[in-house]
Design an enzyme around this catalytic site. Structure first.
Site, PDB file in Angstrom:
ATOM      1  CG  HIS A   1      41.952  25.646  35.599  1.00  0.00           C
ATOM      2  ND1 HIS A   1      42.701  24.493  35.637  1.00  0.00           N
ATOM      3  CD2 HIS A   1      40.915  25.370  34.760  1.00  0.00           C
ATOM      4  CE1 HIS A   1      42.159  23.572  34.863  1.00  0.00           C
ATOM      5  NE2 HIS A   1      41.067  24.070  34.324  1.00  0.00           N
TER       6      HIS A   1
ATOM      7  CD  GLU B   1      36.346  26.030  34.468  1.00  0.00           C
ATOM      8  OE1 GLU B   1      36.256  26.047  35.706  1.00  0.00           O
ATOM      9  OE2 GLU B   1      36.863  25.084  33.839  1.00  0.00           O
TER      10      GLU B   1
ATOM     11  CG  HIS C   1      33.434  23.742  37.862  1.00  0.00           C
ATOM     12  ND1 HIS C   1      33.689  22.553  38.531  1.00  0.00           N
ATOM     13  CD2 HIS C   1      34.276  23.764  36.793  1.00  0.00           C
ATOM     14  CE1 HIS C   1      34.642  21.900  37.899  1.00  0.00           C
ATOM     15  NE2 HIS C   1      35.014  22.601  36.848  1.00  0.00           N
TER      16      HIS C   1
END
EC number: 4.6.1.19
Length: 239
Positions: free
Chosen positions: A61, A120, A124
């Site tokens: 994930h 992502e 992040h």
């Protein structure tokens, strides 16, 4: 409103030697953000989604840098100047082998790998302060920070084989197991407490592992900060 870029960091000499004994979230005083991540509690999340990825592997994930208190980094990322929306193309052009591994181990269950990977990265990856381009000094090449982020995630996936740790404990897809048995298996396999999440039907969905970081990129597993949502009997479906 776009997130503010990380503070300007003095240029380092190529891959400057940082002190690996300085562990994130255990600073005695503020550290250079190139040598120890600003968001130093890092969460690595693997997921178990039917029909996605190999039948004997968890898929990814994400890798999420958090504050040491457990609160998340900014929701829109940390550097709007690196908000790339074409990560699949970057990976395919810069590192075809990494791109193929991503397609195997990091597929989007919504069917759009580029959107997933770009999301992502922006949310992040740009918050990993040790990957700020200025931290590379004169050796930085375009998108090296993107490549290094995703390579780190794939390395952790190889290092922390959730399927294998459950398998060794006699926990196989297709059965029901107690949440305690699954947590015990993961702790036996990795040495620290993990977090496991289930959907509303009690079916295993994710495993969270928590890390501090020594120096730039020496990821050190620590106990999970919170309990997961799995309770009692957990169904671990076959893919």
């Amino acid at each position: 409103v776009a997130a503010e870029p990380l503070q300007q960091i003095p240029l380092l000499s190529p891959r400057q030697s940082c002190n690996d004994s300085v562990v994130s979230c255990h600073w005695r005083e503020p550290e250079n953000a190139c040598c120890s991540p600003r968001y130093g509690l890092v969460v690595f999340v693997q997921q178990w989604v039917e029909a996605y990825g190999p039948s004997n592997e968890f898929t990814i994930h994400g890798l999420w840098p958090n504050n040491c208190s457990g609160s998340r980094a900014p929701n829109r990322g940390c550097d709007s100047s690196r908000s790339w929306n074409n990560v699949a193309t970057i990976l395919r052009n810069k590192n075809p082998n990494l791109y193929q591994r991503m397609k195997t181990f990091w597929p989007s269950y919504k069917g759009d790998d580029n959107w997933f990977w770009s999301h992502e990265w922006v949310k992040h990856g740009t918050c990993v302060s040790t990957l700020n381009p200025s931290c590379y000094g004169s050796e930085y090449t375009p998108y090296q920070d993107v490549i290094d982020y995703f390579e780190q995630v794939l390395f952790l996936r190889d290092e922390y084989d959730v399927y294998g740790a459950l398998n060794v404990a006699g926990i196989f897809p297709g059965g029901y197991y107690s949440s305690k048995a699954m947590l015990d298996a993961l702790k036996q396999g990795f040495g620290n407490r993990a977090k496991i999440d289930c959907d509303r039907n009690g079916q295993l969905s994710e495993v969270w592992l928590y890390f501090n970081v020594g120096g730039r990129d020496n990821y050190q597993l620590v106990d999970a900060e919170m309990d997961g949502t799995c309770r009692g009997r957990v169904y671990y479906p076959k893919k």
